[in-house]
Design a protein around this motif. Structure first.
Motif, PDB file in Angstrom:
ATOM      1  N   ILE A   2       0.842  -1.204   0.000  1.00  0.00           N
ATOM      2  CA  ILE A   2       0.000   0.000   0.000  1.00  0.00           C
ATOM      3  C   ILE A   2       0.873   1.248   0.000  1.00  0.00           C
ATOM      4  O   ILE A   2       0.613   2.209  -0.740  1.00  0.00           O
ATOM      5  CB  ILE A   2      -0.966  -0.018   1.203  1.00  0.00           C
ATOM      6  CG1 ILE A   2      -1.987  -1.137   1.042  1.00  0.00           C
ATOM      7  CG2 ILE A   2      -1.661   1.326   1.365  1.00  0.00           C
ATOM      8  CD1 ILE A   2      -2.789  -1.434   2.283  1.00  0.00           C
ATOM      9  N   GLY A   3       1.934   1.233   0.799  1.00  0.00           N
ATOM     10  CA  GLY A   3       2.865   2.361   0.808  1.00  0.00           C
ATOM     11  C   GLY A   3       3.513   2.557  -0.551  1.00  0.00           C
ATOM     12  O   GLY A   3       3.669   3.701  -1.011  1.00  0.00           O
ATOM     13  N   ASN A   4       3.886   1.462  -1.206  1.00  0.00           N
ATOM     14  CA  ASN A   4       4.469   1.557  -2.546  1.00  0.00           C
ATOM     15  C   ASN A   4       3.490   2.164  -3.539  1.00  0.00           C
ATOM     16  O   ASN A   4       3.871   2.984  -4.379  1.00  0.00           O
ATOM     17  CB  ASN A   4       4.915   0.185  -3.037  1.00  0.00           C
ATOM     18  CG  ASN A   4       6.105  -0.347  -2.292  1.00  0.00           C
ATOM     19  OD1 ASN A   4       6.816   0.394  -1.622  1.00  0.00           O
ATOM     20  ND2 ASN A   4       6.323  -1.642  -2.388  1.00  0.00           N
ATOM     21  N   LEU A   5       2.247   1.766  -3.456  1.00  0.00           N
ATOM     22  CA  LEU A   5       1.230   2.301  -4.360  1.00  0.00           C
ATOM     23  C   LEU A   5       1.072   3.810  -4.179  1.00  0.00           C
ATOM     24  O   LEU A   5       1.061   4.568  -5.156  1.00  0.00           O
ATOM     25  CB  LEU A   5      -0.100   1.591  -4.121  1.00  0.00           C
ATOM     26  CG  LEU A   5      -1.266   2.013  -5.002  1.00  0.00           C
ATOM     27  CD1 LEU A   5      -0.981   1.648  -6.449  1.00  0.00           C
ATOM     28  CD2 LEU A   5      -2.539   1.351  -4.529  1.00  0.00           C
ATOM     29  N   ILE A   6       0.984   4.246  -2.944  1.00  0.00           N
ATOM     30  CA  ILE A   6       0.815   5.673  -2.662  1.00  0.00           C
ATOM     31  C   ILE A   6       2.053   6.461  -3.092  1.00  0.00           C
ATOM     32  O   ILE A   6       1.959   7.495  -3.773  1.00  0.00           O
ATOM     33  CB  ILE A   6       0.508   5.891  -1.169  1.00  0.00           C
ATOM     34  CG1 ILE A   6      -0.864   5.302  -0.823  1.00  0.00           C
ATOM     35  CG2 ILE A   6       0.575   7.371  -0.805  1.00  0.00           C
ATOM     36  CD1 ILE A   6      -1.132   5.199   0.658  1.00  0.00           C
ATOM     37  N   LEU A   7       3.230   5.985  -2.700  1.00  0.00           N
ATOM     38  CA  LEU A   7       4.455   6.714  -3.004  1.00  0.00           C
ATOM     39  C   LEU A   7       4.821   6.673  -4.488  1.00  0.00           C
ATOM     40  O   LEU A   7       5.352   7.656  -5.025  1.00  0.00           O
ATOM     41  CB  LEU A   7       5.604   6.191  -2.149  1.00  0.00           C
ATOM     42  CG  LEU A   7       5.477   6.522  -0.653  1.00  0.00           C
ATOM     43  CD1 LEU A   7       6.457   5.700   0.162  1.00  0.00           C
ATOM     44  CD2 LEU A   7       5.682   8.002  -0.421  1.00  0.00           C
ATOM     45  N   HIS A  24       9.808  -4.331   0.766  1.00  0.00           N
ATOM     46  CA  HIS A  24       8.805  -5.164   0.116  1.00  0.00           C
ATOM     47  C   HIS A  24       9.471  -6.232  -0.756  1.00  0.00           C
ATOM     48  O   HIS A  24       9.056  -7.407  -0.745  1.00  0.00           O
ATOM     49  CB  HIS A  24       7.873  -4.288  -0.726  1.00  0.00           C
ATOM     50  CG  HIS A  24       6.723  -5.021  -1.316  1.00  0.00           C
ATOM     51  ND1 HIS A  24       5.628  -5.412  -0.582  1.00  0.00           N
ATOM     52  CD2 HIS A  24       6.493  -5.465  -2.572  1.00  0.00           C
ATOM     53  CE1 HIS A  24       4.768  -6.042  -1.362  1.00  0.00           C
ATOM     54  NE2 HIS A  24       5.276  -6.091  -2.576  1.00  0.00           N
ATOM     55  N   ALA A  25      10.498  -5.844  -1.499  1.00  0.00           N
ATOM     56  CA  ALA A  25      11.211  -6.810  -2.336  1.00  0.00           C
ATOM     57  C   ALA A  25      11.880  -7.882  -1.479  1.00  0.00           C
ATOM     58  O   ALA A  25      11.854  -9.072  -1.816  1.00  0.00           O
ATOM     59  CB  ALA A  25      12.250  -6.087  -3.186  1.00  0.00           C
ATOM     60  N   LYS A  26      12.475  -7.478  -0.370  1.00  0.00           N
ATOM     61  CA  LYS A  26      13.112  -8.428   0.541  1.00  0.00           C
ATOM     62  C   LYS A  26      12.098  -9.431   1.084  1.00  0.00           C
ATOM     63  O   LYS A  26      12.361 -10.631   1.125  1.00  0.00           O
ATOM     64  CB  LYS A  26      13.795  -7.695   1.690  1.00  0.00           C
ATOM     65  CG  LYS A  26      14.523  -8.603   2.665  1.00  0.00           C
ATOM     66  CD  LYS A  26      14.636  -7.916   3.990  1.00  0.00           C
ATOM     67  CE  LYS A  26      14.227  -8.621   5.205  1.00  0.00           C
ATOM     68  NZ  LYS A  26      13.641  -9.875   5.297  1.00  0.00           N
ATOM     69  N   LEU A  27      10.944  -8.933   1.484  1.00  0.00           N
ATOM     70  CA  LEU A  27       9.907  -9.827   2.012  1.00  0.00           C
ATOM     71  C   LEU A  27       9.446 -10.829   0.960  1.00  0.00           C
ATOM     72  O   LEU A  27       9.295 -12.022   1.240  1.00  0.00           O
ATOM     73  CB  LEU A  27       8.712  -9.009   2.512  1.00  0.00           C
ATOM     74  CG  LEU A  27       8.909  -8.196   3.782  1.00  0.00           C
ATOM     75  CD1 LEU A  27       7.701  -7.300   4.022  1.00  0.00           C
ATOM     76  CD2 LEU A  27       9.154  -9.088   4.967  1.00  0.00           C
ATOM     77  N   GLY A  28       9.209 -10.353  -0.251  1.00  0.00           N
ATOM     78  CA  GLY A  28       8.750 -11.246  -1.315  1.00  0.00           C
ATOM     79  C   GLY A  28       9.773 -12.294  -1.688  1.00  0.00           C
ATOM     80  O   GLY A  28       9.451 -13.474  -1.851  1.00  0.00           O
ATOM     81  N   LEU A  29      11.034 -11.881  -1.816  1.00  0.00           N
ATOM     82  CA  LEU A  29      12.082 -12.837  -2.163  1.00  0.00           C
ATOM     83  C   LEU A  29      12.358 -13.802  -1.020  1.00  0.00           C
ATOM     84  O   LEU A  29      12.723 -14.960  -1.247  1.00  0.00           O
ATOM     85  CB  LEU A  29      13.350 -12.095  -2.568  1.00  0.00           C
ATOM     86  CG  LEU A  29      13.240 -11.344  -3.899  1.00  0.00           C
ATOM     87  CD1 LEU A  29      14.466 -10.476  -4.123  1.00  0.00           C
ATOM     88  CD2 LEU A  29      13.034 -12.311  -5.049  1.00  0.00           C
TER      89      LEU A  29
END
Length: 128
Positions: A31-36, A78-83
């Motif tokens: 959500i933060g990525n979408l907003i930013l 977010h990338a770290k969590l997904g990977l």
């Protein structure tokens, strides 16, 4: 009860109660990525041109630097969590899994730190 039965074999091996936190953190960063990212797109559309001087002057302002640093942190997290989830799901050897996750953490924090440093140096020293 539980001696040799199916329920007895799995008792105590259930949820460790950590998955919900990981899932919620991934959704929050999304959500933060979408907003930013929306802010970044709108900011780019408002620039007169995309020359080096224009972009660095814009990024040297606190009103642009702070959200950019927040975006960098959110994207790398977010990338770290997904990977990490991919690694946990598809790497089965415990030693290899530990090594891959450790390398992933080092790369994510190192690259994210470098990106934050780059924006902060522009913001604190002014446009080059």
């Amino acid at each position: 009860m539980g001696n040799g039965t199916s329920i007895g074999k799995v008792r105590g091996l259930g949820s460790s109660h950590h998955g919900a936190h990981h899932w919620l953190t991934a959704r929050t960063t999304a959500i933060g990525n979408l907003i930013l990212m929306s802010w970044l797109l709108i900011s780019f559309l408002m620039l007169s041109d995309f020359s080096y001087g224009t972009v660095t002057t814009w990024l040297a302002q606190p009103i642009a630097a702070v959200p950019m640093i927040l975006l960098i942190i959110s994207l790398f997290w977010h990338a770290k969590l997904g990977l990490q989830v991919l690694t946990e799901d598809y790497v089965h050897d415990a030693g290899t899994k530990f090594g891959v996750i450790s390398l992933l953490n080092l790369l994510a924090f190192g690259a994210g730190g470098f990106a934050v440093f780059s924006v902060a140096s522009l913001a604190l020293t002014g446009a080059a």
